[in-house]
Scaffold this active site. Sequence first.
Site, PDB file in Angstrom:
ATOM      1  N   ASP A 133       0.871  -1.178   0.000  1.00 11.16           N
ATOM      2  CA  ASP A 133       0.000   0.000   0.000  1.00 11.16           C
ATOM      3  C   ASP A 133       0.912   1.234   0.000  1.00 11.16           C
ATOM      4  O   ASP A 133       1.622   1.494   0.984  1.00 11.16           O
ATOM      5  CB  ASP A 133      -0.874  -0.051   1.270  1.00 11.16           C
ATOM      6  CG  ASP A 133      -1.897   1.064   1.328  1.00 11.16           C
ATOM      7  OD1 ASP A 133      -1.678   2.107   0.678  1.00 11.16           O
ATOM      8  OD2 ASP A 133      -2.902   0.892   2.046  1.00 11.16           O
ATOM      9  N   HIS A 134       0.865   1.955  -1.092  1.00 13.37           N
ATOM     10  CA  HIS A 134       1.818   3.061  -1.258  1.00 13.37           C
ATOM     11  C   HIS A 134       1.517   4.243  -0.324  1.00 13.37           C
ATOM     12  O   HIS A 134       2.329   5.149  -0.179  1.00 13.37           O
ATOM     13  CB  HIS A 134       1.806   3.530  -2.722  1.00 13.37           C
ATOM     14  CG  HIS A 134       3.118   4.104  -3.182  1.00 13.37           C
ATOM     15  ND1 HIS A 134       4.148   4.401  -2.321  1.00 13.37           N
ATOM     16  CD2 HIS A 134       3.567   4.439  -4.417  1.00 13.37           C
ATOM     17  CE1 HIS A 134       5.162   4.900  -3.002  1.00 13.37           C
ATOM     18  NE2 HIS A 134       4.840   4.932  -4.289  1.00 13.37           N
ATOM     19  N   ARG A 135       0.342   4.221   0.341  1.00 13.76           N
ATOM     20  CA  ARG A 135       0.087   5.264   1.338  1.00 13.76           C
ATOM     21  C   ARG A 135       0.983   5.058   2.550  1.00 13.76           C
ATOM     22  O   ARG A 135       1.246   5.986   3.311  1.00 13.76           O
ATOM     23  CB  ARG A 135      -1.385   5.219   1.794  1.00 13.76           C
ATOM     24  CG  ARG A 135      -2.374   5.563   0.707  1.00 13.76           C
ATOM     25  CD  ARG A 135      -3.784   5.351   1.193  1.00 13.76           C
ATOM     26  NE  ARG A 135      -4.052   3.953   1.530  1.00 13.76           N
ATOM     27  CZ  ARG A 135      -5.204   3.491   1.990  1.00 13.76           C
ATOM     28  NH1 ARG A 135      -6.214   4.324   2.191  1.00 13.76           N
ATOM     29  NH2 ARG A 135      -5.377   2.224   2.262  1.00 13.76           N
TER      30      ARG A 135
END
Length: 444
Positions: A416-418
């Site tokens: 999850d790039h967040r």
Amino acid sequence: MAIKEVLVPDIGNFDSVDVIDILVKAGDTVAKDDSLITLESDKASMDIPAPFAGTVKEVKIKVGDKAAQGGLILLLDAEEGGSTAQPATEEKPAPAPVAQAAPAAAVPEPTRPAPEPPPTIQPQATPNPIAAHVETAPGKQAHASPSVRKFARELGVNLSLVSASGPKNRIVQSDVQAFVKGELNKQRGGGIASAGGIAVIPAPVIDFSQFGGTEIKALSRIKKLSGANLHRNWVTAPHVTQFDEADITDLEDFRKSMQADAEKRGVKLTMLAFLIKASVNALRTYPNFNASLSPDGEGLILKQYYNVGFACDTPDGLVVPVIRDVNRKDVLEIAAELGELSAKARERKLKVEEMQGGCFTISSLGGIGGTAFTPIINCPEVAILGVSRSSIQPVFNSKTKAFEPRLILPLSLSYDHRVIDGADGARFTSHLRMMLSDVRRLLL
Ligand code: CAO
């Protein structure tokens, strides 16, 4: 207050119909005409309303039962003066205890006035699937009882967007609630502003039978549930997939050398057990991978336990059993648990708690094939490791200046790039590579 029975009213030309939804529970307060249960025949569905206001004392019917006119639905503690329009019977008091045994006839039966027949309920025709499909497009057919439709209307929910979990693909109240919760979470976007949601054009409604024969196969419950979750995860978590390869030549030799010993202990020592062990080592080194975004999106919940789920393919669809406290287990123990949980999954014997509490998931398709894939994160986890089929590859040895045949395992890490930056994604797979290529490190 007086306890009164509520009976199934005249429901038209039906002898016995399925109870598909119970809309109240003991302790609930209902107003006159509030829906109590939903009945469904092959042709129609109908809500049975409360004949008077009161508090539900006991529900006497359950989903799956058959109901017919005059059948007892529930006991209602009627509000004072609230029952004039709909008389019902007093609950039969328990016979008073008697000092001496007496024939049953000696204990006078309390008078039980016949309930006044409630008004006939007009069944509401179940929408024709085709018509409903067209009617509710874009989306899909929405089967739901009148009360659920009313509930959805009150919340402004378009039922064609709601996934059904009830019998016969029927949308029940909890589906609408889950949908609303999901929408609210989406809007929160894990605390990161979503720019007005996702606008997509409607999916076309196509009658495939115009091109040739078709048949409809119902999706299993697992498929429906996992499909809805996968869709949400795919849409809400910005995925990046990092690919890498690990040289597992020595590890595979070691695994094979230990296999006979393991078998004596009744355990199949699989590559997946080593992968789980290596993953926990990487999770400890990179704690952001062993975390979840807080619901308000303002922080990261770092977990101090290491539970690893593994995707398991079953005839009914995908399930993810979880091995707990992997950091406290050796590879043999992990392998033993893997075997037990996979067997349970295939026999549909997994308990809910055996699928909860995961921190990280591994999806291994290596036994089947493929060179790489992009697994979908099992949110609220923040990363998942996909494993494809290992194969012998020529690897250049800089010392001997020659190509050597090595067993190479493809890894696909979606994150999850967040939460995870690209650099950490690459560090994580590099760490896995190192662990898997050096069995001594792995077992330390
Ligand atoms: N490369 C090559 N061969 C592999 C391998 C790999 N990475 N992983 C396993 N194998 C081989 C094993 O050596 C074994 O061969 P033998 O029968 O000759 O010994 C065979 O494949 C079966 O493997 P296994 O018994 O070790 O089982 P597993 O650990 O690979 O799989 C499980 C267990 C539960 C993960 C698997 O049964 C399964 O359900 N996989 C599908 C998961 C899935 O559907 N993922 C997709 C989810 S969507 O993201």
